[in-house]
Design an enzyme around this catalytic site. Structure first.
Site, mmCIF file in Angstrom:
data_model
loop_
_atom_site.group_PDB
_atom_site.id
_atom_site.type_symbol
_atom_site.label_atom_id
_atom_site.label_comp_id
_atom_site.label_asym_id
_atom_site.label_seq_id
_atom_site.Cartn_x
_atom_site.Cartn_y
_atom_site.Cartn_z
ATOM 1 N N TYR A 73 29.105 53.535 16.403
ATOM 2 C CA TYR A 73 28.165 53.248 17.498
ATOM 3 C C TYR A 73 26.724 53.421 17.024
ATOM 4 C CZ TYR A 73 26.287 52.902 22.181
ATOM 5 O OH TYR A 73 25.600 52.485 23.283
ATOM 6 N N PHE A 125 12.695 24.639 22.775
ATOM 7 C CA PHE A 125 14.130 24.401 22.880
ATOM 8 C C PHE A 125 14.534 24.728 24.328
ATOM 9 C CE2 PHE A 125 18.536 26.033 22.432
ATOM 10 C CZ PHE A 125 19.114 24.864 22.022
ATOM 11 N N ASP A 126 15.649 24.152 24.810
ATOM 12 C CA ASP A 126 16.056 24.302 26.227
ATOM 13 C C ASP A 126 16.056 25.751 26.695
ATOM 14 O OD1 ASP A 126 17.017 22.134 24.848
ATOM 15 O OD2 ASP A 126 18.837 21.908 26.032
ATOM 16 N N ASP A 216 9.777 30.411 16.434
ATOM 17 C CA ASP A 216 11.163 30.218 16.871
ATOM 18 C C ASP A 216 11.901 29.687 15.647
ATOM 19 O OD1 ASP A 216 13.588 29.590 17.950
ATOM 20 O OD2 ASP A 216 12.823 28.331 19.568
ATOM 21 N N ALA A 218 15.112 29.332 14.281
ATOM 22 C CA ALA A 218 16.537 29.002 14.094
ATOM 23 C C ALA A 218 16.802 28.293 12.763
ATOM 24 C CB ALA A 218 17.034 28.140 15.252
ATOM 25 N N LYS A 259 22.452 29.230 13.285
ATOM 26 C CA LYS A 259 22.085 28.047 12.506
ATOM 27 C C LYS A 259 21.914 28.458 11.036
ATOM 28 C CE LYS A 259 21.193 26.721 16.868
ATOM 29 N NZ LYS A 259 20.284 27.228 17.866
ATOM 30 N N HIS A 450 25.696 16.923 32.444
ATOM 31 C CA HIS A 450 26.372 16.271 31.321
ATOM 32 C C HIS A 450 27.566 17.057 30.807
ATOM 33 C CE1 HIS A 450 23.356 18.887 29.574
ATOM 34 N NE2 HIS A 450 23.989 18.853 28.408
HETATM 35 C C1 LIG Z 1 19.804 27.350 19.155
HETATM 36 C C2 LIG Z 1 18.380 27.563 19.400
HETATM 37 C C3 LIG Z 1 17.920 28.574 20.257
HETATM 38 C C4 LIG Z 1 18.858 29.426 21.087
HETATM 39 O O1 LIG Z 1 19.710 30.170 20.326
HETATM 40 P P1 LIG Z 1 21.200 30.556 20.769
HETATM 41 O O2 LIG Z 1 21.715 31.334 19.621
HETATM 42 O O3 LIG Z 1 21.948 29.282 21.019
HETATM 43 O O4 LIG Z 1 21.100 31.381 22.007
HETATM 44 C C5 LIG Z 1 16.548 28.745 20.376
HETATM 45 N N1 LIG Z 1 15.675 27.965 19.727
HETATM 46 C C6 LIG Z 1 16.077 26.972 18.906
HETATM 47 C C7 LIG Z 1 15.070 26.130 18.205
HETATM 48 C C8 LIG Z 1 17.439 26.723 18.721
HETATM 49 O O5 LIG Z 1 17.833 25.726 17.936
#
Ligand SMILES: *Cc1c(COP(=O)(O)O)cnc(C)c1O
Length: 458
Positions: A73, A125-126, A216, A218, A259, A450
């Site tokens: 832990y 990103f969304d 950001d 990823a 990613k 979708h």
């Molecule tokens: C995938 C992604 C996220 C969100 O990450 P999750 O691991 O899916 O929660 C944020 N920003 C970008 C650019 C991404 O490609």
């Protein structure tokens, strides 16, 4: 045109058998799925290009790490390895693991946007947009306008429009802007890279107005590779040196490790600000778990520590981007339009140009994805009017700027023969394009339709 070819820098030690289906079976399966590819069982898919997130193949070293994972832990070794590796690779002083990218956003955005009205990004990103809005602010996209022209080949199509950024800051007032987010690569613009030159300029503008910059991150390793091959100043620098420089322009970062971290689940966040880090740790403990595991299992932390290193290996990146370039070259040769040049993690086929007779409200990109499934068992995803949905006020179908069928390549999963199947399937579809029909929606939920809508061929 001779395709560009960079071979796989690995051999295959474990295989996952795939079920082979016939065309007749696929016609039946997609009908049963109501022409929605999210409703297909993954075992009925031959090549799954729905996403590159969490779908990569782990290495033998990573699997060995899974066995070594420390599940204590507190004081676990895995978290220490992840934090030290991330500090080393990214050059950030304070790093905290979380269970995925959006968990980092959930914790960081309220800290940065407290009492603020806006976040500006080359493109949100969304989930980033969602967490900006949940923190009570508005998300403004500020990508260069050239990104919208799919035929225009530019080295860094994911760049921030810095001229517009200056204007936006003047109009909105610097005090109202909580954060400037640089997304590398620019996922929503088609995995398009951002140059260091552009990042430097953005940082200069942000500093002048005392607005923090968040990266950001990823697909930071893919972005660094594009910088190495396309930005002259960096052609002799190592990927690590480029990554260091890229991150040096951010005060904060959030990362989905699913990613370029090459794990099935994981995320990171970091800052250079000790006070902010205290708040981030509190957020982590309340939402994710104690700071030494951040919502992850010890075994997954260990796999992430190893994946982070493998993700910045130049031979891996050359092969990875090479796969995209190979597929793109085959499409180019066949006259199939896509967001060009190819980005880092996906090919975005321009369905508007392949199926010009299908109007936006009969979903050309969704129609192409369905054809790809029927043709060869390939699963892609509509990034167009079908995904965009209806106007919340008028309830009428919105018209998207793009009608993309997005084909994401998971990391280290498919071989060049699989890529040929994808290209050949698209070429066959092109041959009968004029006979392909659009779809209508017969059932849909009010939001994010979708994922679960039901469709019928017209
Ligand atoms: C995938 C992604 C996220 C969100 O990450 P999750 O691991 O899916 O929660 C944020 N920003 C970008 C650019 C991404 O490609």
């Amino acid at each position: 045109m001779k395709p560009i070819y960079f071979p796989e820098p690995f051999r295959i030690k474990a295989v996952e058998p795939l079920k082979m289906t016939t065309k007749e079976e696929r016609v039946k399966k997609i009908k049963e799925a109501h022409y929605n590819l999210f409703n297909l069982a993954s075992e009925d898919v031959y090549i799954d290009l729905l996403t590159d997130s969490g779908t990569g193949a782990m290495s033998s070293d990573q699997w060995a790490g899974v066995m070594k994972g420390d599940e204590s832990y507190a004081g676990a070794v895995g978290a220490k390895n992840v934090v030290n590796t991330a500090k080393d690779i990214l050059g950030f002083e304070f790093v905290q693991p979380v269970h995925q990218g959006r968990a980092a956003e959930k914790i960081v955005m309220p800290i940065l946007l407290k009492g603020k009205k806006y976040a500006i990004s080359n493109m949100h990103f969304d989930t980033t947009r969602a967490h900006v809005e949940l923190a009570g602010a508005r998300a403004i996209d500020c990508v260069i306008p050239e990104a919208l022209d799919t035929g225009l080949k530019l080295d860094f199509k994911g760049n921030m429009d810095n001229k517009r950024l200056v204007k936006l800051i003047e109009e909105l007032g610097a005090d109202n802007i909580g954060v400037i987010i640089i997304t590398v690569t620019n996922n929503s613009a088609g995995g398009q890279p951002v140059s260091i030159e552009n990042i430097r300029e953005t940082k200069k503008i942000a500093d002048k107005h005392k607005i923090p910059v968040l990266i950001d991150a990823a697909r930071y390793a893919e972005n660094a590779y594009f910088i190495k091959i396309r930005e002259k100043e960096f052609k002799d620098k190592s990927i690590l040196e480029i990554v260091h420089e890229m991150f040096s322009y951010g005060e904060y970062f959030t990362m989905s490790a699913k990613k370029d971290g090459i794990v099935n689940m994981g995320g990171l966040m970091g800052t250079r600000n000790a006070k902010a880090f205290e708040l981030m740790k509190i957020g982590c403990i309340s939402y994710e778990g104690f700071t030494t595991y951040g919502g992850m299992s010890g075994r997954d932390l260990e796999a992430l520590a190893i994946g982070l290193r493998e993700g910045v290996d130049e031979n891996f990146l050359r092969y990875r981007i090479g796969q995209m370039q190979y597929l793109a070259a085959r499409l180019e040769e066949a006259g199939i339009a896509y967001q060009s040049p190819a980005g880092g993690h996906a090919i975005f086929v321009d369905a508007k140009r392949l199926l010009p007779h299908i109007p936006y409200n009969e979903y050309p990109a969704q129609s192409l994805c369905i054809e790809l499934y029927i043709e060869a068992g390939i699963r892609g995803c509509d990034i167009g009017s079908y995904m965009l949905g209806n106007c919340p006020d008028t309830k009428k179908q919105l018209k998207s700027d793009f009608e993309f069928s997005r084909l994401c390549l998971p990391r280290r999963v498919y071989t060049q023969a699989h890529l040929d199947v994808i290209a050949d399937a698209l070429i066959n579809i092109k041959g009968r394009a004029s006979k392909i029909k659009g779809y209508k929606i017969v059932e849909e939920p009010p939001i994010l339709r979708h994922f679960s809508a039901k469709l019928k061929p017209l």
